[in-house]
Structure formats: C-alpha cells, structure tokens
Design an enzyme around this catalytic site. Structure first.
Site, PDB file in Angstrom:
ATOM      1  N   CYS A   1      -3.752   7.630  -9.739  1.00  0.00           N
ATOM      2  CA  CYS A   1      -3.679   8.727  -8.755  1.00  0.00           C
ATOM      3  C   CYS A   1      -3.110  10.019  -9.343  1.00  0.00           C
ATOM      4  O   CYS A   1      -3.141  11.058  -8.695  1.00  0.00           O
ATOM      5  CB  CYS A   1      -2.876   8.301  -7.536  1.00  0.00           C
ATOM      6  SG  CYS A   1      -3.522   6.809  -6.778  1.00  0.00           S
TER       7      CYS A   1
ATOM      8  N   HIS B   1      -0.314  14.501  -4.286  1.00  0.00           N
ATOM      9  CA  HIS B   1      -1.303  13.429  -4.137  1.00  0.00           C
ATOM     10  C   HIS B   1      -1.252  12.914  -2.702  1.00  0.00           C
ATOM     11  O   HIS B   1      -0.188  12.604  -2.164  1.00  0.00           O
ATOM     12  CB  HIS B   1      -0.998  12.307  -5.126  1.00  0.00           C
ATOM     13  CG  HIS B   1      -1.734  11.045  -4.827  1.00  0.00           C
ATOM     14  ND1 HIS B   1      -3.097  11.026  -4.632  1.00  0.00           N
ATOM     15  CD2 HIS B   1      -1.293   9.771  -4.662  1.00  0.00           C
ATOM     16  CE1 HIS B   1      -3.467   9.779  -4.365  1.00  0.00           C
ATOM     17  NE2 HIS B   1      -2.399   9.003  -4.376  1.00  0.00           N
TER      18      HIS B   1
ATOM     19  N   ASN C   1      -6.383   7.854   1.070  1.00  0.00           N
ATOM     20  CA  ASN C   1      -5.940   8.042  -0.316  1.00  0.00           C
ATOM     21  C   ASN C   1      -7.154   7.864  -1.228  1.00  0.00           C
ATOM     22  O   ASN C   1      -7.673   6.753  -1.360  1.00  0.00           O
ATOM     23  CB  ASN C   1      -4.844   7.016  -0.632  1.00  0.00           C
ATOM     24  CG  ASN C   1      -4.343   7.094  -2.058  1.00  0.00           C
ATOM     25  OD1 ASN C   1      -4.956   7.723  -2.910  1.00  0.00           O
ATOM     26  ND2 ASN C   1      -3.226   6.433  -2.308  1.00  0.00           N
TER      27      ASN C   1
HETATM   28  O1  UT7 Z   1      -1.429   6.255  -4.595  1.00  0.00           O
HETATM   29  C1  UT7 Z   1      -0.324   5.481  -4.282  1.00  0.00           C
HETATM   30  C2  UT7 Z   1      -0.827   4.320  -3.470  1.00  0.00           C
HETATM   31  N1  UT7 Z   1       0.107   3.651  -2.675  1.00  0.00           N
HETATM   32  C3  UT7 Z   1       0.787   4.206  -1.641  1.00  0.00           C
HETATM   33  O2  UT7 Z   1       0.738   5.356  -1.365  1.00  0.00           O
HETATM   34  C4  UT7 Z   1       1.607   3.269  -0.820  1.00  0.00           C
HETATM   35  C5  UT7 Z   1       2.960   3.807  -0.458  1.00  0.00           C
HETATM   36  N2  UT7 Z   1       3.525   2.965   0.574  1.00  0.00           N
HETATM   37  C6  UT7 Z   1       3.178   3.103   1.854  1.00  0.00           C
HETATM   38  O3  UT7 Z   1       2.401   3.968   2.187  1.00  0.00           O
HETATM   39  C7  UT7 Z   1       3.819   2.188   2.855  1.00  0.00           C
HETATM   40  O4  UT7 Z   1       4.819   1.409   2.223  1.00  0.00           O
HETATM   41  C8  UT7 Z   1       2.788   1.263   3.568  1.00  0.00           C
HETATM   42  C9  UT7 Z   1       1.911   2.094   4.493  1.00  0.00           C
HETATM   43  C10 UT7 Z   1       1.921   0.543   2.547  1.00  0.00           C
HETATM   44  C11 UT7 Z   1       3.518   0.225   4.402  1.00  0.00           C
HETATM   45  O5  UT7 Z   1       4.352   0.877   5.331  1.00  0.00           O
HETATM   46  P1  UT7 Z   1       5.876   0.405   5.515  1.00  0.00           P
HETATM   47  O6  UT7 Z   1       6.423   1.201   6.589  1.00  0.00           O
HETATM   48  O7  UT7 Z   1       6.526   0.499   4.159  1.00  0.00           O
HETATM   49  O8  UT7 Z   1       5.703  -1.072   5.970  1.00  0.00           O
HETATM   50  P2  UT7 Z   1       6.260  -2.409   5.312  1.00  0.00           P
HETATM   51  O9  UT7 Z   1       5.617  -2.677   3.990  1.00  0.00           O
HETATM   52  O10 UT7 Z   1       7.769  -2.373   5.368  1.00  0.00           O
HETATM   53  O11 UT7 Z   1       5.772  -3.481   6.361  1.00  0.00           O
HETATM   54  C12 UT7 Z   1       6.262  -3.515   7.691  1.00  0.00           C
HETATM   55  C13 UT7 Z   1       5.447  -4.541   8.456  1.00  0.00           C
HETATM   56  C14 UT7 Z   1       5.294  -5.868   7.703  1.00  0.00           C
HETATM   57  O12 UT7 Z   1       5.343  -6.897   8.667  1.00  0.00           O
HETATM   58  P3  UT7 Z   1       6.697  -7.745   8.866  1.00  0.00           P
HETATM   59  O13 UT7 Z   1       6.992  -8.380   7.527  1.00  0.00           O
HETATM   60  O14 UT7 Z   1       7.726  -6.752   9.278  1.00  0.00           O
HETATM   61  O15 UT7 Z   1       6.320  -8.717   9.929  1.00  0.00           O
HETATM   62  C15 UT7 Z   1       3.902  -5.794   7.165  1.00  0.00           C
HETATM   63  O16 UT7 Z   1       3.308  -7.068   6.971  1.00  0.00           O
HETATM   64  O17 UT7 Z   1       4.128  -4.030   8.650  1.00  0.00           O
HETATM   65  C16 UT7 Z   1       3.182  -5.038   8.252  1.00  0.00           C
HETATM   66  N3  UT7 Z   1       1.948  -4.387   7.849  1.00  0.00           N
HETATM   67  C17 UT7 Z   1       1.012  -4.047   8.738  1.00  0.00           C
HETATM   68  N4  UT7 Z   1       0.945  -4.177  10.071  1.00  0.00           N
HETATM   69  C18 UT7 Z   1      -0.155  -3.722  10.680  1.00  0.00           C
HETATM   70  C19 UT7 Z   1       1.561  -4.033   6.612  1.00  0.00           C
HETATM   71  N5  UT7 Z   1       0.337  -3.442   6.683  1.00  0.00           N
HETATM   72  C20 UT7 Z   1      -0.023  -3.464   7.987  1.00  0.00           C
HETATM   73  C21 UT7 Z   1      -1.162  -3.005   8.686  1.00  0.00           C
HETATM   74  N6  UT7 Z   1      -1.166  -3.147  10.021  1.00  0.00           N
HETATM   75  N7  UT7 Z   1      -2.201  -2.419   8.069  1.00  0.00           N
END
Ligand code: UT7
Length: 319
Positions: free
Chosen positions: A113, A246, A276
């Site tokens: 990225c 980005h 993204n």
């Molecule tokens: O170019 C770089 C590429 N990568 C990125 O930009 C990623 C950067 N990170 C992020 O954007 C965020 O960390 C995410 C959007 C990926 C995740 O958001 P978060 O607020 O950090 O959520 P989390 O990983 O702490 O997960 C919270 C909950 C989890 O469930 P439990 O364990 O609390 O029951 C996940 O399993 O949200 C769940 N979860 C979802 N729920 C509904 C993860 N993805 C999803 C989803 N829909 N798509």
C-alpha cells in the site's frame, strides 16, 4: 537544478460496484459495522477478464491526456502493484505494450500500500539525476483476487482500481521531499504468505492481517512520516493544502490528521466509495480531487503510503 513535477493525473475504477449489503447477505457482518469501523460504503470490483495492466492502461491514458502528451514521449514507466498480471514479465512491460510504445525503461515496484509513494519517489530521483525527462507513475491493483471472501475481517476492506500521474522534469519543484521507510520485522502483521512452486500454491494466496496491529502501526508511522517529510522540505503542516494518506480506514485518516493538527477540511477521504485499493489508493484520490477542481495547480499536497512489509513513506508535492 532539475526538479520533477506532476503535470497530469488520471484514474480508472472498474464499473462493478459492490456495496456492504452484498457482504451482509452472506457473511456474519452488517452495513452498519463496516461503515462504523472502517468508513467504507462501497468498493469497485474488476471483471475477471481485467488484470492490473488493463486498469493501469485506462488510468495512464487519462493521465497522458491531462498532461497533453503522448505515450511515445514517456521515457520511464514505474508501476506499483502487489497484484501483477503475471509472475513475469512485469505489469509495467505489459502496460508499455498496451500503450503501443517500446524502448522506454519499465519496471514494477512492490511496496504494497506504500507502492505509489515509493514509485513516485523513485521516478523523482531518476528525473532529478537527469537520467529521464518524463515518467509515467502508476498504482494499479486487483486486490479482489487475493481476498478470502469468507474472512469478514479482511474481505470487506479492499477494492480494485488504478491511478496514474505523468511526472516531468522542470525548473521548479514539483516534488519537494520524499522519505521512504520499512521495517521487515513486522512481516507477519500484513501479508499474502504464499508462492507458486511446481505448479501448486505453497502457503496462502490470501491476505492475512492483524487488523488492530496494522491500525496502531499505521497511525503512528503516518504521523512520524509526515513530520519527517515536512522537516526535510523545511516546511510545516501549515504549508500543506491537502493531506492524502493511504485510504485504508477513515478512522486511521482522521486520527492522523488530528495528531498532525491538520483541519478536517484539508483531509482527502475517498475510502468511503473506493475501499482500500492498496497502491492505487493515493493516485485515485489525487485524481478525483484534481478533476473535481478541489485540488488546484500551485497547491501543496502531502501524499502518504503505509502497508505490508511494513513499508511507509511520504512525498510533499506542489501541483
Ligand atoms: O492497507 C492497510 C490494510 N489494513 C488496514 O487498513 C486494516 C487496519 N485495521 C482496521 O481497519 C481495523 O482494525 C478493522 C476494520 C480491520 C477491524 O476493526 P476493529 O475495530 O479493530 O475491530 P476488531 O479487530 O477489534 O474486532 C472487533 C470485533 C471482533 O469480534 P469479537 O472478537 O469482539 O467478538 C471481530 O471478530 O469485530 C469483529 N469483526 C467483524 N464484525 C462484523 C471483524 N470484522 C468484522 C466484520 N463485521 N466485517
């Protein structure tokens, strides 16, 4: 003194739009979750017949038109992608052939990225050294091909697209400063840890990610990188008209702007409708805002990449 300057921008998004509702229909996710946690509402998905070089071709033609020059006047093509058409030859060579030209240097650059910012800094260095006069710099991706469509933690985040700029030698900057960084010890935080060997995929062909780890790392290095690049250009955040980080997650973008003390109205956000698009995200956002008349000639823009590797970097440019 020779400098390089962006003299034309172009971009291309495949026509198929995929909304959050399509994910909600078949995965344990919802439109509300995706919007709230990422800011993403929709993304574009390439047709199976389209490769990165096809998306790059459309974006390049538009950038060349905007610059008012033909492909035959380009002496360097640098194409950033993590989703090349082939293992080899490079997507840059495929693009060169599709543009109907030959002879100029053409190569791919792999910095995930951060790819476009790395490619821009590379082309800028070649031009400032006097080796080349006019470069086509492209970010092009079909990330939809390397997603596990059953992994809700990654598949909702990405989209396909391409953006391009024509970078030309001139007597005024142009590109004021670029700072590129990498930390290979973070390789496991974001990767596609697979390869092709003896006709089989070894490892995984899909994006693996520690979302929270990436989030924290991105916010930190985007701030550090902006400060380092501004210092290298002997400027401050007040000298910046637009910030294009980005386009990964709207919360990463807003946190970066806040930490830098940049007013929200100067922050470019396109992740809501592009998702993204990895190496394509920065030139796609740049072209959209240039064509909308929001970013104007003479304005100063800070372009920032961050992604797998880990890699990160910034380029401060006057349009
Ligand atoms: O170019 C770089 C590429 N990568 C990125 O930009 C990623 C950067 N990170 C992020 O954007 C965020 O960390 C995410 C959007 C990926 C995740 O958001 P978060 O607020 O950090 O959520 P989390 O990983 O702490 O997960 C919270 C909950 C989890 O469930 P439990 O364990 O609390 O029951 C996940 O399993 O949200 C769940 N979860 C979802 N729920 C509904 C993860 N993805 C999803 C989803 N829909 N798509």
């Amino acid at each position: 003194m020779i400098y390089s300057r962006i003299v034309g921008t172009g971009s291309y998004l495949p026509p198929r739009v995929m909304t959050n509702l399509e994910f909600a229909a078949r995965l344990d996710t919802s439109d509300a979750w995706i919007r709230e946690r990422t800011g993403i509402v929709q993304r574009h998905i390439a047709d199976p017949a389209q490769g990165s070089s096809d998306l790059a071709l459309q974006a390049s033609r538009r950038a060349l038109d905007a610059a008012g020059v033909g492909a035959e006047s380009i002496d360097l093509i640098v194409l950033a992608t993590s989703t090349p058409d082939y293992i080899f030859p490079s997507t840059a060579c495929l693009l060169q052939a599709k543009l109907g030209v030959k002879g100029c240097a053409a190569f791919d650059l792999q910095a995930v990225c951060s790819g476009f910012v790395y490619a821009l800094a590379t082309a800028d260095s070649f031009i400032r050294s006097g080796q080349y006069q006019r470069a086509l710099v492209i970010g092009a991706e079909v990330f939809s091909r390397i997603l596990d469509w059953n992994d809700r933690g990654t598949c909702v985040l990405f989209g396909d697209g391409a953006g391009a700029v024509v970078l030309a030698a001139g007597s005024k900057p142009g590109v004021h400063a670029s700072v590129l960084r990498a930390d290979g010890s973070q390789v496991d935080m974001l990767s596609v840890p697979g390869n092709v060997c003896n006709g089989r995929v070894i490892g995984s062909p899909f994006v693996q990610m520690n979302g929270q780890g990436v989030f924290k790392f991105a916010v930190k290095v985007l701030e550090d990188s902006a400060r380092e690049t501004l210092a290298a250009a002997d400027m401050t955040i007040e000298d910046v008209d637009w910030l294009i980080p980005h386009q990964a997650n709207v919360r990463i973008l807003e946190a970066t702007a806040r930490k830098l003390g940049l007013p929200a109205k100067k922050l470019v956000v396109t992740v809501d409708h592009h998702g993204n698009t990895s190496a394509a995200s920065v030139p796609l956002a740049l072209d959209e805002f240039v064509r909308a008349g929001k970013i104007r000639g003479g304005q100063r823009v800070l372009l920032q990449g961050v992604g797998g590797g880990f890699t990160w970097g910034s380029s401060l440019v006057t349009l």
